[in-house]
Design a protein around this motif. Sequence first.
Motif, PDB file in Angstrom:
ATOM      1  N   TRP B 173     -24.436  11.381  -6.582  1.00  9.12           N
ATOM      2  CA  TRP B 173     -24.054  12.757  -6.870  1.00  9.12           C
ATOM      3  C   TRP B 173     -25.117  13.422  -7.757  1.00  9.12           C
ATOM      4  CZ3 TRP B 173     -20.548  14.232 -11.442  1.00  9.12           C
ATOM      5  CH2 TRP B 173     -20.312  15.607 -11.447  1.00  9.12           C
ATOM      6  N   LEU B 174     -25.522  12.698  -8.820  1.00  8.83           N
ATOM      7  CA  LEU B 174     -26.532  13.246  -9.723  1.00  8.83           C
ATOM      8  C   LEU B 174     -27.826  13.506  -8.963  1.00  8.83           C
ATOM      9  CD1 LEU B 174     -25.891  10.969 -12.830  1.00  8.83           C
ATOM     10  CD2 LEU B 174     -25.274  13.367 -12.576  1.00  8.83           C
ATOM     11  N   GLN B 175     -28.190  12.562  -8.094  1.00 10.30           N
ATOM     12  CA  GLN B 175     -29.408  12.734  -7.293  1.00 10.30           C
ATOM     13  C   GLN B 175     -29.310  13.959  -6.404  1.00 10.30           C
ATOM     14  OE1 GLN B 175     -30.194   9.049  -5.127  1.00 10.30           O
ATOM     15  NE2 GLN B 175     -32.312   9.313  -5.780  1.00 10.30           N
ATOM     16  N   ALA B 176     -28.126  14.131  -5.783  1.00  6.82           N
ATOM     17  CA  ALA B 176     -27.932  15.276  -4.894  1.00  6.82           C
ATOM     18  C   ALA B 176     -28.050  16.586  -5.665  1.00  6.82           C
ATOM     19  CB  ALA B 176     -26.569  15.170  -4.210  1.00  6.82           C
ATOM     20  N   MET B 177     -27.751  16.546  -6.969  1.00 10.56           N
ATOM     21  CA  MET B 177     -27.893  17.742  -7.796  1.00 10.56           C
ATOM     22  C   MET B 177     -29.326  17.927  -8.261  1.00 10.56           C
ATOM     23  SD  MET B 177     -24.561  18.155 -10.207  1.00 10.56           S
ATOM     24  CE  MET B 177     -25.017  16.957 -11.415  1.00 10.56           C
ATOM     25  N   GLY B 178     -30.205  16.971  -7.906  1.00  8.45           N
ATOM     26  CA  GLY B 178     -31.592  17.057  -8.335  1.00  8.45           C
ATOM     27  C   GLY B 178     -31.821  16.480  -9.714  1.00  8.45           C
ATOM     28  N   LEU B 179     -30.846  15.680 -10.220  1.00  9.01           N
ATOM     29  CA  LEU B 179     -31.010  15.066 -11.537  1.00  9.01           C
ATOM     30  C   LEU B 179     -31.389  13.599 -11.371  1.00  9.01           C
ATOM     31  CD1 LEU B 179     -27.861  16.487 -13.338  1.00  9.01           C
ATOM     32  CD2 LEU B 179     -30.220  17.181 -13.686  1.00  9.01           C
ATOM     33  N   LYS B 180     -31.826  13.010 -12.480  1.00 12.35           N
ATOM     34  CA  LYS B 180     -32.108  11.580 -12.448  1.00 12.35           C
ATOM     35  C   LYS B 180     -30.785  10.812 -12.451  1.00 12.35           C
ATOM     36  CE  LYS B 180     -36.558  11.106 -14.724  1.00 12.35           C
ATOM     37  NZ  LYS B 180     -37.081  10.935 -16.088  1.00 12.35           N
ATOM     38  N   ARG B 224      -7.624  14.414 -15.416  1.00 11.47           N
ATOM     39  CA  ARG B 224      -7.657  15.474 -14.416  1.00 11.47           C
ATOM     40  C   ARG B 224      -8.751  15.126 -13.415  1.00 11.47           C
ATOM     41  NH1 ARG B 224      -7.802  19.885 -17.915  1.00 11.47           N
ATOM     42  NH2 ARG B 224     -10.050  19.774 -17.909  1.00 11.47           N
ATOM     43  N   SER B 225      -8.452  15.352 -12.140  1.00 10.11           N
ATOM     44  CA  SER B 225      -9.461  15.083 -11.123  1.00 10.11           C
ATOM     45  C   SER B 225     -10.080  16.400 -10.691  1.00 10.11           C
ATOM     46  CB  SER B 225      -8.811  14.363  -9.928  1.00 10.11           C
ATOM     47  OG  SER B 225      -9.816  13.883  -9.080  1.00 10.11           O
ATOM     48  N   LEU B 226     -11.429  16.487 -10.733  1.00  8.39           N
ATOM     49  CA  LEU B 226     -12.099  17.768 -10.475  1.00  8.39           C
ATOM     50  C   LEU B 226     -12.569  17.915  -9.034  1.00  8.39           C
ATOM     51  CD1 LEU B 226     -14.258  18.013 -13.725  1.00  8.39           C
ATOM     52  CD2 LEU B 226     -11.987  18.938 -13.303  1.00  8.39           C
ATOM     53  N   ALA B 227     -12.926  16.824  -8.404  1.00 10.04           N
ATOM     54  CA  ALA B 227     -13.447  16.913  -7.032  1.00 10.04           C
ATOM     55  C   ALA B 227     -13.427  15.547  -6.382  1.00 10.04           C
ATOM     56  CB  ALA B 227     -14.878  17.448  -7.050  1.00 10.04           C
ATOM     57  N   VAL B 228     -13.483  15.517  -5.044  1.00  9.93           N
ATOM     58  CA  VAL B 228     -13.662  14.253  -4.325  1.00  9.93           C
ATOM     59  C   VAL B 228     -14.986  14.301  -3.565  1.00  9.93           C
ATOM     60  CG1 VAL B 228     -11.260  13.536  -4.095  1.00  9.93           C
ATOM     61  CG2 VAL B 228     -12.228  15.123  -2.437  1.00  9.93           C
ATOM     62  N   MET B 229     -15.664  13.152  -3.505  1.00  6.61           N
ATOM     63  CA  MET B 229     -16.956  13.075  -2.813  1.00  6.61           C
ATOM     64  C   MET B 229     -16.700  12.679  -1.368  1.00  6.61           C
ATOM     65  SD  MET B 229     -19.155  11.103  -5.708  1.00  6.61           S
ATOM     66  CE  MET B 229     -18.845  11.374  -7.444  1.00  6.61           C
ATOM     67  N   ALA B 230     -15.988  13.539  -0.635  1.00  3.52           N
ATOM     68  CA  ALA B 230     -15.581  13.224   0.731  1.00  3.52           C
ATOM     69  C   ALA B 230     -15.814  14.436   1.622  1.00  3.52           C
ATOM     70  CB  ALA B 230     -14.106  12.835   0.747  1.00  3.52           C
ATOM     71  N   ALA B 246     -16.703  22.791  -3.735  1.00  4.80           N
ATOM     72  CA  ALA B 246     -16.786  23.212  -5.125  1.00  4.80           C
ATOM     73  C   ALA B 246     -18.199  23.585  -5.542  1.00  4.80           C
ATOM     74  CB  ALA B 246     -16.253  22.114  -6.034  1.00  4.80           C
ATOM     75  N   MET B 247     -19.198  22.865  -5.030  1.00  3.40           N
ATOM     76  CA  MET B 247     -20.551  23.194  -5.469  1.00  3.40           C
ATOM     77  C   MET B 247     -21.598  23.110  -4.355  1.00  3.40           C
ATOM     78  SD  MET B 247     -20.858  20.118  -8.324  1.00  3.40           S
ATOM     79  CE  MET B 247     -22.583  20.488  -8.624  1.00  3.40           C
ATOM     80  N   GLY B 248     -21.139  23.037  -3.116  1.00  2.00           N
ATOM     81  CA  GLY B 248     -22.070  23.083  -1.997  1.00  2.00           C
ATOM     82  C   GLY B 248     -22.977  21.876  -1.884  1.00  2.00           C
ATOM     83  N   ILE B 249     -22.560  20.753  -2.454  1.00  4.26           N
ATOM     84  CA  ILE B 249     -23.400  19.558  -2.396  1.00  4.26           C
ATOM     85  C   ILE B 249     -22.892  18.622  -1.307  1.00  4.26           C
ATOM     86  CG2 ILE B 249     -23.836  17.409  -3.640  1.00  4.26           C
ATOM     87  CD1 ILE B 249     -24.403  18.982  -6.062  1.00  4.26           C
ATOM     88  N   ASP B 313     -25.392   1.025   4.843  1.00  2.00           N
ATOM     89  CA  ASP B 313     -26.330   0.113   4.198  1.00  2.00           C
ATOM     90  C   ASP B 313     -27.593   0.854   3.767  1.00  2.00           C
ATOM     91  OD1 ASP B 313     -26.948  -2.722   3.535  1.00  2.00           O
ATOM     92  OD2 ASP B 313     -28.628  -2.352   4.878  1.00  2.00           O
ATOM     93  N   ALA B 314     -28.094   1.716   4.649  1.00  4.89           N
ATOM     94  CA  ALA B 314     -29.300   2.471   4.323  1.00  4.89           C
ATOM     95  C   ALA B 314     -29.037   3.401   3.137  1.00  4.89           C
ATOM     96  CB  ALA B 314     -29.742   3.284   5.538  1.00  4.89           C
ATOM     97  N   LYS B 315     -27.853   4.039   3.154  1.00 12.05           N
ATOM     98  CA  LYS B 315     -27.496   4.959   2.068  1.00 12.05           C
ATOM     99  C   LYS B 315     -27.421   4.221   0.732  1.00 12.05           C
ATOM    100  CE  LYS B 315     -23.890   7.818   2.900  1.00 12.05           C
ATOM    101  NZ  LYS B 315     -22.486   8.263   2.886  1.00 12.05           N
ATOM    102  N   MET B 316     -26.765   3.073   0.763  1.00 12.98           N
ATOM    103  CA  MET B 316     -26.614   2.279  -0.461  1.00 12.98           C
ATOM    104  C   MET B 316     -27.975   1.842  -0.984  1.00 12.98           C
ATOM    105  SD  MET B 316     -23.557   2.007  -1.415  1.00 12.98           S
ATOM    106  CE  MET B 316     -22.168   2.824  -0.716  1.00 12.98           C
ATOM    107  N   GLY B 317     -28.819   1.365  -0.068  1.00 16.20           N
ATOM    108  CA  GLY B 317     -30.144   0.905  -0.465  1.00 16.20           C
ATOM    109  C   GLY B 317     -30.917   2.004  -1.176  1.00 16.20           C
ATOM    110  N   LYS B 318     -30.813   3.222  -0.643  1.00 17.15           N
ATOM    111  CA  LYS B 318     -31.554   4.347  -1.220  1.00 17.15           C
ATOM    112  C   LYS B 318     -31.091   4.607  -2.663  1.00 17.15           C
ATOM    113  CE  LYS B 318     -32.461   9.051  -0.098  1.00 17.15           C
ATOM    114  NZ  LYS B 318     -31.609  10.111   0.391  1.00 17.15           N
ATOM    115  N   VAL B 319     -29.764   4.692  -2.838  1.00 13.70           N
ATOM    116  CA  VAL B 319     -29.248   4.977  -4.186  1.00 13.70           C
ATOM    117  C   VAL B 319     -29.572   3.835  -5.140  1.00 13.70           C
ATOM    118  CG1 VAL B 319     -27.219   5.600  -5.518  1.00 13.70           C
ATOM    119  CG2 VAL B 319     -27.379   6.274  -3.145  1.00 13.70           C
TER     120      VAL B 319
END
Lengths: 496, 328, 156
Positions: B173-180, B224-230, B246-249, B313-319
Amino acid sequence: MDAVATAFGLILDPYVLMVMGLAAVFGIFVGSIPGLTATMATALLVPVTFFMEPVPALAAIVTTTAMAIFAGDIPGALLRIPGTPASAAYTDESFAMTKKGQAELNLGTNLVFSALGGLVGTIVLITAAPALAELALNFSSFEYFWLACLGLTCAVFIAAEEPLKAIISLLIGLFVATIGIDPAAGFPRFTFGIVDLMGGVSFIPAMIGMFAVSEVLRGVVNLQGIGRPTQERIGNIFRGIGPVCARYWKNFVRGSVIGTLVGALPGAGADIAAWISYAVSKRFSKQPEKFGTGHIEGVVDATSANNSSLGSAWIPALVFGIPGDSITAIVIGVLYMKGMNPGPTVFLQNPQFIYAVFISFILANLLMVPLGWLAIKSSKQILNVPRNLLLPIILMFCIVGSFAITNSAYGIVIMLVAGVLGYLMEENGFPVAPAILGLVLGEMLEQNFMTSMIKSEGSFIAFFQRPIAGVLGVVTLAIWGLMIWRGLRRTQPVPQ
Amino acid sequence: MMKRRTFLASAAAASAVAGLGLRPAGAQAQWPTRPITMICPWGAGGGTDATARIVASLLEKELGQPVNVVNRTGGSGVVGHSAIATAAPDGYTIGMITVETNMMHWQGLTDLTYASYTPLALMNADPPGVQVRADSPYKTVKDLAEAIRANPGKFKASGTGQGGIWHLALAGWLQAMGLKPDAVAWVPSNGAAPAMQDLAAGGVDIVTCSVPEAKAMLDAGKARSLAVMAPQRNPAFPDIPTLKEAMGIDWTVAAWRGIAGPKGLPQLVVEKTIPLLKKIYDSKEFKEFMTNRGFGMVWAPGEEFARFMAEDDAKMGKVMKAVGIAKS
Amino acid sequence: MRFNDAVIGVVLMLVAAAIVLYAQTFPAFPGQDYGPSLFPTVIGCALFIASAILVVRGIVTRRGAGWAYFAPWTREPHHVVSFALVLLALVLYILVSDDAGFLLSSFVILLTLFVWLGVRWPLALVVAVATTLVIDWFFGGLMRVPLPRGILNLIS
């Protein structure tokens, strides 16, 4: 009040009572066989409860676990094999009593105070659940770190005649606990690429090895020497309970309170409650020198504590869906499956079910007295079995019990290694109980220390900054300081 | 005469050998003829165990042979996953594999990958949510994201051990926002329940476990739950928006569970099992169970399951490489 | 098998040193001063110091006693075999139970131990069979422990 009446109606149903009766017998068997734990019994009940109404399902779990924790005391006293980990703290004490011919008094005390302790835990669960849950919720890694430190201190209290050897035994246990994947970074330590070792050394097979296998090894070379080591028969187990109650009622109160508090904390259950209360009992006893020689005092504390923790472990589970111990972790799953989602609302949405749980706790603890009496009566036969027949049978039960924990031969390997180690340790005057304690608390200690350090960004001050952590920390350090000071004073005038 | 007797004897011996030694090959025509073991790499009472047990009990009814769930726990799932992958591929040992299949090998804990299994069916996937304390000043996930952006390194999050699935969810999620990925410090925990407790106790600021795992604390008004990554909202929690809304990510991830066997499972076993698993997936009992626990239902049989795992697997490897925990 | 404290102390010091040295090869935790090596190192150091004290104490209190002491039973071959047989039974079970199955392994181990420890043959046979069946029923049947089937796989 309507809900309470409904709850009584739900419990006093012939079907529910029959389920509780069967669960009680099941619990006694599971508890008295080493390797079969109250947690396992609960896990096994899950598929059975799947097809039951919520009330019999929960009553079955409550009854099974209460009986199992008590029944673990029976083989501890008769054979020096704790039936469940919760009995490990005072197994040596109970066995010493049996050797002195006091098995009746010991088992009677275990039975009566298990039931009474269980009732205290239940009363607290009924009256103070929300308040205690709020308190328990304030415990973060800092508080748990200090709690684990206090727990380790018990090792030295328990075996005070040889503090150096007790400490070495504790360190061995702590080291063994570091084997496997480390709790913070996920790095495999001391595993040498062996997959089983990555899972760590489970402490129940280790406990079976250190207590039971070492006892079998001693037994087979001493068949004639001891013959029938204990008394011929067990008479009236309730004789002598009156004076014990009169003399040690304060121990009962103290043990139950400690058990209730420890039980309400997520992540610490009946076994830790028993260790801490036994050590506290010895520390504040007027006759600490009698501990370990077959003295009833510490048993009163510890056997009350482990049963009282059972009820209070439901507090965080019901109020916040956070397990108070490994049993309630499974209970939460059952609650969800029955549509009783844990949370404060469970008291509003399904009060009759919650009251039914309370009533089944009370009933289970009352049921414990007659059923426990029967169990003790029939288990006394063990003492009449010739040892050349008994020892191989014990060995086979240990094998299967250790296997059942890991579901692989790896559990038996742990048991074998721990058995040989435990035998050598005891031959050379090293107590094994501290090693078991180190193995139990090692991961909790490290996990909470590392987590705390990450949270505080490496600052030690943080261990004292939160109010509860600060108090626990100061108390721990004060106890340690006192111990070192006393140790130095005692050893100086008496050069060895 | 003598000769004939020897011949008969050796024929009898040969057929005895065939009957014993070669039985596994011959027996495939009528699989299963004895109890089946279903290995669960996680402990009794957890979500994976509960799911494995319901599938096993329904499979038992369909196959007419006992299906025993065996917990092989420890080592962040390595022990149980290895036990599934290295079992004899005779159809009598299968197991429930989880998202960790695609994580352990990147960490260098094992050589086993998703290719070490015969995939049978994906049956469940739970996306993570973003949970904060009830008295937290951040009312939306956007507020929280802005605060993280403004104060990198100040916030602390938890939910699993270091490099666990919920840690990767946060890092992605942080990466998708352009953060480290370390813009929020990760505090390892022994699972979601202790993490949620630490959230309430004030030890951490964010917990990125799945919403069902947080449900009790949400109901208790402690979090409180703010969002789901789905990709979609969870029907059981219709008020919680997706990250995309919520944030277009566009970051989605999930902890998944599926049934698989060791590599090289006989074709007959695969062909017989997959339709049965589909039938179980569609059954009223399974649906009721999954809804009660709040678990997300997903279906992907055989080859589809394999493709899903390859992408995951590819996604996990990248993160994991970005977080710095991947060995290769 | 009782040893002088100094002997045990030396062995433990070697173990402790090995733990500490090996722990230094563990990688650091990203962004942290304390990593996976911290606890093994601290425990190893504490064990080293405690063992060193044990060595000193052992030498001081030896007063001419032997470095090792063997209990009287170790000079009786029958007892030595009994002791070894228990360990051997465990090793054997670990090695063969998967292929042989629980029923066979348990029966053989129980019967051997009974007979060696002096139980009469008929009684030993009956108890070995009964114990094996009871354990199989309670653990395997009721508690659903996956006891190895071994040879049973060939029959059905």
